[in-house]
Motif scaffolding. Structure first.
Motif, PDB file in Angstrom:
ATOM      1  N   PHE A  70     -27.939 -33.480  -5.391  1.00  0.00           N
ATOM      2  CA  PHE A  70     -26.407 -33.886  -5.070  1.00  0.00           C
ATOM      3  C   PHE A  70     -25.705 -35.039  -5.864  1.00  0.00           C
ATOM      4  N   THR A  71     -24.417 -35.173  -5.777  1.00  0.00           N
ATOM      5  CA  THR A  71     -23.912 -35.847  -6.500  1.00  0.00           C
ATOM      6  C   THR A  71     -22.806 -36.777  -5.909  1.00  0.00           C
ATOM      7  N   ASP A  72     -22.608 -37.988  -6.205  1.00  0.00           N
ATOM      8  CA  ASP A  72     -21.630 -38.872  -5.420  1.00  0.00           C
ATOM      9  C   ASP A  72     -20.354 -38.693  -6.069  1.00  0.00           C
ATOM     10  N   ARG A  73     -20.153 -37.857  -7.238  1.00  0.00           N
ATOM     11  CA  ARG A  73     -18.944 -37.912  -7.746  1.00  0.00           C
ATOM     12  C   ARG A  73     -17.874 -37.099  -6.869  1.00  0.00           C
ATOM     13  N   TYR A  74     -18.030 -36.325  -6.055  1.00  0.00           N
ATOM     14  CA  TYR A  74     -17.363 -35.447  -4.794  1.00  0.00           C
ATOM     15  C   TYR A  74     -17.924 -35.973  -3.489  1.00  0.00           C
ATOM     16  N   LYS A  75     -16.969 -35.984  -2.621  1.00  0.00           N
ATOM     17  CA  LYS A  75     -17.410 -36.081  -1.170  1.00  0.00           C
ATOM     18  C   LYS A  75     -16.990 -34.958  -0.457  1.00  0.00           C
ATOM     19  N   THR A  76     -17.862 -34.551   0.538  1.00  0.00           N
ATOM     20  CA  THR A  76     -17.655 -33.683   1.392  1.00  0.00           C
ATOM     21  C   THR A  76     -17.755 -34.003   2.893  1.00  0.00           C
ATOM     22  N   PRO A  77     -17.043 -33.256   3.789  1.00  0.00           N
ATOM     23  CA  PRO A  77     -17.008 -33.706   5.232  1.00  0.00           C
ATOM     24  C   PRO A  77     -18.611 -34.132   5.579  1.00  0.00           C
ATOM     25  N   TRP A  78     -19.664 -33.650   4.891  1.00  0.00           N
ATOM     26  CA  TRP A  78     -20.923 -33.872   5.303  1.00  0.00           C
ATOM     27  C   TRP A  78     -21.822 -34.922   4.335  1.00  0.00           C
ATOM     28  N   GLY A  79     -21.104 -35.462   3.570  1.00  0.00           N
ATOM     29  CA  GLY A  79     -21.584 -36.503   2.680  1.00  0.00           C
ATOM     30  C   GLY A  79     -21.258 -35.953   1.224  1.00  0.00           C
ATOM     31  N   ASP A  80     -22.494 -36.482   0.305  1.00  0.00           N
ATOM     32  CA  ASP A  80     -22.115 -36.273  -1.173  1.00  0.00           C
ATOM     33  C   ASP A  80     -22.395 -34.831  -1.360  1.00  0.00           C
ATOM     34  N   ALA A  81     -21.722 -34.190  -2.279  1.00  0.00           N
ATOM     35  CA  ALA A  81     -21.824 -32.616  -2.538  1.00  0.00           C
ATOM     36  C   ALA A  81     -22.967 -32.524  -3.236  1.00  0.00           C
ATOM     37  N   VAL A  82     -22.939 -31.240  -3.219  1.00  0.00           N
ATOM     38  CA  VAL A  82     -24.354 -30.612  -3.853  1.00  0.00           C
ATOM     39  C   VAL A  82     -23.980 -30.542  -5.540  1.00  0.00           C
ATOM     40  N   ASN A  83     -24.704 -30.821  -6.219  1.00  0.00           N
ATOM     41  CA  ASN A  83     -24.664 -30.953  -7.620  1.00  0.00           C
ATOM     42  C   ASN A  83     -24.609 -29.690  -8.486  1.00  0.00           C
ATOM     43  N   VAL A  84     -23.616 -29.123  -8.737  1.00  0.00           N
ATOM     44  CA  VAL A  84     -23.740 -27.765  -9.336  1.00  0.00           C
ATOM     45  C   VAL A  84     -22.972 -27.842 -10.649  1.00  0.00           C
ATOM     46  N   ASP A  85     -22.302 -29.259 -11.101  1.00  0.00           N
ATOM     47  CA  ASP A  85     -21.765 -29.185 -12.335  1.00  0.00           C
ATOM     48  C   ASP A  85     -22.006 -30.771 -12.989  1.00  0.00           C
ATOM     49  N   GLY A  86     -22.768 -31.275 -12.769  1.00  0.00           N
ATOM     50  CA  GLY A  86     -23.424 -32.691 -13.109  1.00  0.00           C
ATOM     51  C   GLY A  86     -24.506 -32.714 -13.800  1.00  0.00           C
ATOM     52  N   PRO A  87     -24.899 -33.807 -14.372  1.00  0.00           N
ATOM     53  CA  PRO A  87     -26.498 -33.908 -14.999  1.00  0.00           C
ATOM     54  C   PRO A  87     -27.545 -33.263 -14.299  1.00  0.00           C
ATOM     55  N   LYS A  88     -28.217 -32.421 -14.846  1.00  0.00           N
ATOM     56  CA  LYS A  88     -29.429 -31.813 -14.165  1.00  0.00           C
ATOM     57  C   LYS A  88     -28.913 -30.786 -13.223  1.00  0.00           C
ATOM     58  N   SER A  89     -27.543 -30.211 -13.302  1.00  0.00           N
ATOM     59  CA  SER A  89     -27.230 -29.241 -12.239  1.00  0.00           C
ATOM     60  C   SER A  89     -27.973 -27.793 -12.652  1.00  0.00           C
ATOM     61  N   ASP A  90     -28.325 -27.619 -13.824  1.00  0.00           N
ATOM     62  CA  ASP A  90     -28.724 -26.188 -14.035  1.00  0.00           C
ATOM     63  C   ASP A  90     -29.940 -25.996 -13.234  1.00  0.00           C
ATOM     64  N   GLU A  91     -30.719 -27.000 -12.976  1.00  0.00           N
ATOM     65  CA  GLU A  91     -31.854 -26.680 -12.019  1.00  0.00           C
ATOM     66  C   GLU A  91     -31.566 -26.596 -10.587  1.00  0.00           C
ATOM     67  N   VAL A  92     -30.275 -27.154 -10.205  1.00  0.00           N
ATOM     68  CA  VAL A  92     -29.853 -26.921  -8.919  1.00  0.00           C
ATOM     69  C   VAL A  92     -29.400 -25.938  -8.788  1.00  0.00           C
ATOM     70  N   ARG A  93     -28.633 -25.174  -9.796  1.00  0.00           N
ATOM     71  CA  ARG A  93     -28.082 -23.858  -9.736  1.00  0.00           C
ATOM     72  C   ARG A  93     -29.302 -22.647  -9.689  1.00  0.00           C
ATOM     73  N   ARG A  94     -30.384 -22.978 -10.515  1.00  0.00           N
ATOM     74  CA  ARG A  94     -31.465 -22.275 -10.525  1.00  0.00           C
ATOM     75  C   ARG A  94     -32.277 -22.163  -8.938  1.00  0.00           C
ATOM     76  N   TYR A  95     -32.118 -23.322  -8.289  1.00  0.00           N
ATOM     77  CA  TYR A  95     -32.659 -23.344  -6.828  1.00  0.00           C
ATOM     78  C   TYR A  95     -31.788 -22.348  -6.016  1.00  0.00           C
ATOM     79  N   LEU A  96     -30.509 -22.644  -6.166  1.00  0.00           N
ATOM     80  CA  LEU A  96     -29.608 -21.780  -5.252  1.00  0.00           C
ATOM     81  C   LEU A  96     -29.598 -20.299  -5.574  1.00  0.00           C
ATOM     82  N   ILE A  97     -29.237 -20.058  -6.917  1.00  0.00           N
ATOM     83  CA  ILE A  97     -29.571 -18.544  -7.161  1.00  0.00           C
ATOM     84  C   ILE A  97     -31.090 -17.807  -6.812  1.00  0.00           C
ATOM     85  N   GLU A  98     -32.061 -18.655  -7.140  1.00  0.00           N
ATOM     86  CA  GLU A  98     -33.308 -18.104  -6.592  1.00  0.00           C
ATOM     87  C   GLU A  98     -33.073 -17.876  -5.162  1.00  0.00           C
ATOM     88  N   ASN A  99     -32.604 -18.669  -4.501  1.00  0.00           N
ATOM     89  CA  ASN A  99     -32.662 -18.433  -2.995  1.00  0.00           C
ATOM     90  C   ASN A  99     -31.880 -17.193  -2.533  1.00  0.00           C
TER      91      ASN A  99
END
Length: 620
Positions: free
Chosen positions: A219-248
């Motif tokens: 997650f990242t606190d650079r953006y806010k959503t109605p559910w809290g911090d946004a999922v980190n798909v464009d910040g530091p270490k976001s490559d691994e978050v993307r891999r997690y979601l794409i693998e899913n």
């Protein structure tokens, strides 16, 4: 299995009682694997770089339960758990992915053949399981459905919920029947020619049992959503978050043979990268589908009215295959139900309905009073199949205070008219479970959290949301009775108006399927004529010599209209006002001979369909 993808995360069962465990835990220096059953033991995991830890163990079979111990302290379930047998807080289980599939020759359903049926597994049947749903698939085939869409099934807290509070995106819900039950349901759908669409949530995670933030930089606190911090798909270490979601995403397609993914609220996936996550997902899924020789579709939920969601990357778009397009619902609903609440205030003009029917979006750049700005853009050169339209879905029903369905807010004639308007539109139609026979049970918002403070917060939030709509509180979302009230009563469809409505839906879908002019969702071969004074819309659609006229009267009085039609004899094939559909009686002629201008009188709140009969040439 394609060479470019194989499961990487979680407990990957390799067969012969061997299992590889891998977890991304970038916030920790040390991770241990705690096997809790069948025999208790703790095994150190090897650092793999980039925050990954891994270990492969022998003598570990399906059903073994485990946790990850972080830095020798707290223990948590696997973020890529395949199954949570008990709760979201307790050990994950190893799953054997092998299954006796019978769909070896299944290649999917083309998007232009999709007729989607959205259902919630927990309330679709009294049992609320994947297996119980199988018993009703033949009914859907008979109706004319070609694709079943499941609301999210990723493990959420408790035994009942909508699914959008999921916290283990790889684990099919235990109360629905877990991984084995979902595989049986998908296999049964494919055996009947039904595609399966799965709703997935990549924009947020649920509030109970959501331990991802303890493991790594999800997650990242650079953006806010109605559910809290946004999922980190464009910040530091976001490559691994993307891999997690794409693998899913690939996991659902590979291990469960899912045909399409509906991506929840993509406008809440904040991404400023040059190659957005969604574009990357489209590219990877497309390559994988090619390797599988299957059709795999990605369908976005988006209210931005932004054609870039659908345009291919080479034209500056994300390349998603389709999107939910709610504007047609908003326009039809506002006119027929007379809603005046702020949510629908922007859609009470007849010309917006015409725009929605013509383009897929009602707002294509006009000023929106509610938004206080211009909204949308013209979806030029985008085929109709890319727009999924409906007259009701889980959001439009369940986000009402009392969860009323469309049929509870309008009369029988309006239900038939709305069905015809949506099912005969040049778009991809979607039904919400029970709509086809006029289900009377509401679809309420319900949860089953164990945290008392969280339960109270949900109750308070629902009360605040509806504080302007009367003094009564909304139904208690935590109460099991709220959930039970939402279960379908399918026996209704065997009598009275319910039976007639079901037959009506089946006939309209047959007409859509068998009429050459209607069978393809093509908004380019279409001509609209609007009669605002009658709130009536005439739609001509054609394919070669075949031509069909659909006239919809959304007013409460006869519409006396004049049309210039192609020369020939137009035969009436359908009229929702006819007595056979328990209507007040048709006022349209059985046939119309067109030479120039044609005059038609159309009954109030009705839809009528004519087909051009092309006369054969006579040789002298």
């Amino acid at each position: 299995m394609p060479s470019f993808w194989k499961p990487r995360l979680g407990a990957v069962y390799l067969g012969d009682r061997t299992c590889r465990f891998r977890v991304w835990a970038s916030k920790h220096e040390r991770v241990d694997l705690h096997i809790t059953a069948p025999a208790d033991r703790v095994v150190p995991m090897r650092p793999m770089g980039a925050g990954y830890f891994e270990v492969t163990l022998d003598d570990i079979g399906p059903g073994a339960r485990y946790l990850y111990r972080l830095d020798g302290a707290v223990e948590r379930p696997d973020p890529a758990s395949r199954f949570q047998p008990t709760t979201v807080h307790e050990p994950s289980a190893v799953v054997d992915p092998s299954f006796p599939w019978t769909d070896a020759h299944w290649h999917g359903v083309p998007l232009d053949k999709y007729v989607i049926y959205e259902l919630h597994v927990g309330t679709f049947t009294p049992e609320g399981t994947f297996d119980a749903a199988v018993a009703h698939l033949d009914e859907l085939v008979d109706l004319g459905v070609t694709a079943v869409e499941l609301m999210p099934v990723a493990q959420f807290a408790g035994a009942r919920g909508w699914g959008y509070d999921g916290v283990y995106p790889f684990a099919p819900q235990n109360s629905y029947g877990g991984p084995a039950g979902l595989r049986r349901l998908v296999d049964a759908c494919h055996a009947r020619g039904l595609a399966v669409v799965l709703d997935v949530v990549y924009n947020h995670f649920g509030p109970e049992g959501g331990y991802l933030h303890e493991f790594a930089h999800y997650f990242t606190d650079r953006y806010k959503t109605p559910w809290g911090d946004a999922v980190n798909v464009d910040g530091p270490k976001s490559d691994e978050v993307r891999r997690y979601l794409i693998e899913n995403a690939l996991y659902w397609v590979h291990e469960f043979h899912i045909d399409a993914l509906r991506l929840d609220a993509i406008h809440a996936i904040y991404d400023a990268t040059a190659t957005p996550f969604l574009m990357e997902l489209v590219n990877v899924a497309g390559r994988y589908a090619t390797d599988l020789n299957r059709q795999v579709h990605l369908i976005a939920e988006s209210d931005l009215n932004d054609p870039r969601v659908l345009r291919p990357p080479e034209l500056g778009g994300l390349g998603l295959h389709a999107q939910w397009a709610d504007d047609l619902h908003h326009c039809v609903f506002t006119i027929l139900a007379g809603e005046e609440c702020p949510y629908y205030r922007d859609y009470n003009e007849f010309d917006l309905l015409v725009n929605a029917y013509q383009h897929g979006y009602a707002y294509t750049g006009q000023f929106s009073a509610t938004r206080e700005r211009r909204h949308g853009n013209q979806p030029v050169n985008l085929p109709g199949r890319q727009f999924v339209v409906c007259i009701q879905n889980h959001d439009q029903i369940g986000n009402r205070k009392l969860g009323e369905r469309f049929g509870a807010l309008v009369g029988f004639e309006a239900q038939k008219l709305a069905a015809g308007a949506v099912l005969l539109a040049p778009y991809t139609p979607m039904l919400f479970m029970g709509e086809e026979y006029g289900e009377t049970a509401p679809f309420l918002y319900f949860v089953d959290f164990s945290d008392a403070d969280l339960v109270e917060a949900v109750r308070r939030g629902r009360k605040e949301e509806f504080q302007m709509s009367g003094s009564d509180d909304p139904p208690d979302p935590q109460a099991e009775a709220t959930f039970r009230r939402s279960v379908l009563n399918r026996d209704l469809r065997h009598s009275g108006n319910h039976k007639t409505l079901w037959e009506f839906y089946r006939e309209v879908l047959r007409l859509r399927r068998e009429s050459p002019a209607l069978r393809f969702p093509d908004k380019e071969r279409m001509r609209l004529t609007a009669f605002p004074e009658y709130r009536t819309l005439a739609v001509e659609r054609w394919d070669g010599d075949a031509e069909t006229l659909v006239v919809m009267n959304l007013s409460d009085r006869d519409a006396d209209i004049r049309l210039t039609l192609r020369e020939g004899t137009w035969q009436r094939v359908f009229d929702s006002a006819a007595e056979e559909w328990r209507g007040p009686g048709s006022v349209t002629p059985g046939a119309v001979v067109a030479h120039s201008e044609v005059r038609l009188t159309v009954a109030p709140t009705s839809v009528v369909v004519y087909s051009l009969r092309v006369e054969p040439l006579t040789h002298r």
